[in-house]
Design a protein around this motif. Structure first.
Motif, PDB file in Angstrom:
ATOM      1  N   GLY A 181       0.815  -1.218   0.000  1.00 27.34           N
ATOM      2  CA  GLY A 181       0.000   0.000   0.000  1.00 27.34           C
ATOM      3  C   GLY A 181       0.841   1.257   0.000  1.00 27.34           C
ATOM      4  O   GLY A 181       0.568   2.200  -0.747  1.00 27.34           O
ATOM      5  N   ALA A 193      -5.218   6.751  -3.797  1.00 27.19           N
ATOM      6  CA  ALA A 193      -4.538   7.201  -2.576  1.00 27.19           C
ATOM      7  C   ALA A 193      -4.012   8.640  -2.672  1.00 27.19           C
ATOM      8  O   ALA A 193      -4.240   9.435  -1.748  1.00 27.19           O
ATOM      9  CB  ALA A 193      -3.405   6.232  -2.227  1.00 27.19           C
ATOM     10  N   VAL A 252     -13.980  -0.220  -5.290  1.00 26.01           N
ATOM     11  CA  VAL A 252     -13.893   1.147  -4.743  1.00 26.01           C
ATOM     12  C   VAL A 252     -13.283   2.101  -5.773  1.00 26.01           C
ATOM     13  O   VAL A 252     -13.743   3.239  -5.936  1.00 26.01           O
ATOM     14  CB  VAL A 252     -13.057   1.144  -3.452  1.00 26.01           C
ATOM     15  CG1 VAL A 252     -12.860   2.564  -2.936  1.00 26.01           C
ATOM     16  CG2 VAL A 252     -13.734   0.283  -2.389  1.00 26.01           C
ATOM     17  N   VAL A 309      -5.296   1.454  -6.334  1.00 25.96           N
ATOM     18  CA  VAL A 309      -4.745   2.024  -5.104  1.00 25.96           C
ATOM     19  C   VAL A 309      -3.832   3.206  -5.428  1.00 25.96           C
ATOM     20  O   VAL A 309      -3.893   4.259  -4.791  1.00 25.96           O
ATOM     21  CB  VAL A 309      -3.984   0.952  -4.300  1.00 25.96           C
ATOM     22  CG1 VAL A 309      -3.317   1.565  -3.073  1.00 25.96           C
ATOM     23  CG2 VAL A 309      -4.946  -0.153  -3.853  1.00 25.96           C
ATOM     24  N   ALA A 321      -9.063  -2.994   2.593  1.00 28.77           N
ATOM     25  CA  ALA A 321      -9.671  -3.821   1.544  1.00 28.77           C
ATOM     26  C   ALA A 321      -9.414  -5.304   1.795  1.00 28.77           C
ATOM     27  O   ALA A 321     -10.302  -6.148   1.580  1.00 28.77           O
ATOM     28  CB  ALA A 321      -9.106  -3.410   0.179  1.00 28.77           C
ATOM     29  N   THR A 360     -10.572  -3.497  -4.076  1.00 34.53           N
ATOM     30  CA  THR A 360     -10.004  -2.217  -4.527  1.00 34.53           C
ATOM     31  C   THR A 360     -10.579  -1.792  -5.875  1.00 34.53           C
ATOM     32  O   THR A 360     -10.777  -0.602  -6.121  1.00 34.53           O
ATOM     33  CB  THR A 360      -8.480  -2.311  -4.621  1.00 34.53           C
ATOM     34  OG1 THR A 360      -8.121  -3.355  -5.538  1.00 34.53           O
ATOM     35  CG2 THR A 360      -7.869  -2.593  -3.267  1.00 34.53           C
ATOM     36  N   LEU A 381      -5.905   1.893   2.578  1.00 37.57           N
ATOM     37  CA  LEU A 381      -6.811   1.311   1.579  1.00 37.57           C
ATOM     38  C   LEU A 381      -6.565  -0.184   1.412  1.00 37.57           C
ATOM     39  O   LEU A 381      -7.515  -0.982   1.363  1.00 37.57           O
ATOM     40  CB  LEU A 381      -6.627   2.028   0.242  1.00 37.57           C
ATOM     41  CG  LEU A 381      -7.203   3.441   0.121  1.00 37.57           C
ATOM     42  CD1 LEU A 381      -6.817   4.054  -1.212  1.00 37.57           C
ATOM     43  CD2 LEU A 381      -8.729   3.385   0.239  1.00 37.57           C
TER      44      LEU A 381
END
Length: 361
Positions: free
Chosen positions: A93, A292, A342, A288, A321, A339, A317
């Protein structure tokens, strides 16, 4: 004597500066507060993720075990069984968040991310080739360097290809994105061709990798990703101080003594390597790196994506997730499914907002 008092002219509000040796930066308390809150939230979610599972462990016990004061059974479950997966989510991440912040800052476009520029697709082509083609060179590569290292090399080569194709005495953001989309389409076509011509059992294994998953991560994979990310972050921090004046334009940055071409190349190379490290550790987890930096920019109220906050939002995230994918749904799913669910609507939101801005001009 004239009794009329001369009022002092109003000065524009300027944030105070801080100097540490040869380095200086602007002191922004709100950005520091948001970054600290994100770090605290990240640690809390990391501990919650470790405690959730078939053998649930309460949050105080998790923290005590991480501090070296837990019971033996909790230490075995946390350190041997759950820590590699949670740590992989944290590292991947952070790597994706910082990589997305760099590419969006350099390209000056919120849609620029390793997903759009074809870096993850390049790593995916190499990984799918090694999974679906057995014998010959594929076996030699897997036995010698491993699938993750080969995928990392594929992402790096693709990123360098996009950079050199976009170079015309400098990097233009729109040209970089268009070439990245073209290379990404080519890599996706190659991946589809490999899947169509492969055995059905190999296709199933490749599809799991292509979705992006943290399941089955080992300490060896996490260790390589962790140290690679830490080294790259040190380079990013060093180059970021030189990158700040480039927000004012290349001419002004050159007037201030900044070698903008070299700094931009170093940062883009770091972004490519961070994305490749993330893909080699967890597969091409989508959106992501796109979401982000934009979330961090809005939280920190900055005109450009902040690096540290973007990495922390990326970790939040991905860990969140993964927690939803394995504990909140009726069946366990790869983290990439969550992910994508979203990130897809967020990409639509960015496109609609960009169109509205162009309509208002």
């Amino acid at each position: 004597m004239n009794g009329t008092a001369h009022a002092k002219p109003d000065r524009p509000a300027v944030a105070p500066g801080v100097r540490l040796g040869r380095m200086s930066f602007v002191w922004r308390p709100w950005v520091v507060l948001v970054t600290l809150l994100l770090a605290a939230a990240c640690f809390l979610l990391f501990c919650v993720s470790i405690g959730v599972g078939d053998f649930p462990i309460a949050l105080p016990q998790v923290i005590a075990t991480l501090a070296g004061q837990g019971e033996q059974v909790d230490e075995f479950v946390i350190m041997d069984l759950r820590m590699p997966r949670a740590l992989a989510g944290l590292v991947v991440g952070v790597a994706l968040g910082v990589s997305g912040a760099i590419t969006q800052s350099v390209a000056r476009n919120p849609l620029a991310s390793p997903d759009i520029l074809g870096i993850t697709q390049g790593a995916g082509v190499v990984a799918v080739f090694l999974i679906t083609v057995s014998g010959g060179a594929a076996t030699v590569v897997v036995d010698s360097v491993g699938q993750s290292a080969a995928a990392l090399a594929g992402g790096l080569v693709t990123g360098l290809l996009v950079y050199f194709l976009a170079w015309r005495r400098g990097i233009d953001g729109l040209r970089l994105i268009l070439i990245g989309i073209s290379v990404s389409a080519m890599m996706q076509a190659l991946t589809t061709w490999l899947l169509i011509s492969a055995d059905i059992r190999d296709v199933a294994r490749a599809q799991v990798w292509l979705i992006g998953s943290l399941d089955g991560r080992s300490w060896d994979q996490v260790t390589v990703a962790l140290w690679s990310t830490l080294v790259l972050l040190v380079v990013v921090v060093g180059a970021a101080f030189q990158f700040k004046p480039m927000h004012l334009g290349d001419d002004i940055a050159a007037g201030l003594g900044v070698r903008h071409g070299r700094i931009r190349a170093v940062l883009l190379l770091c972004a490519v390597l961070l994305a490749a490290v993330a893909v080699s550790a967890a597969g091409p987890v989508p959106f992501v790196a796109l979401v982000a930096p934009q979330v961090a920019m809005r939280l920190a109220r900055c005109p450009t994506p902040p690096m540290a906050a973007s990495g922390l939002v990326g970790a939040l995230l991905l860990i969140g997730a993964d927690l939803v994918a394995r504990a909140a749904l009726p069946i366990s799913l790869p983290v990439g499914v969550v992910t994508a669910a979203v990130g897809g609507p967020f990409l639509v939101y960015l496109l609609v907002r960009a169109n509205l801005r162009q309509s208002d001009r």
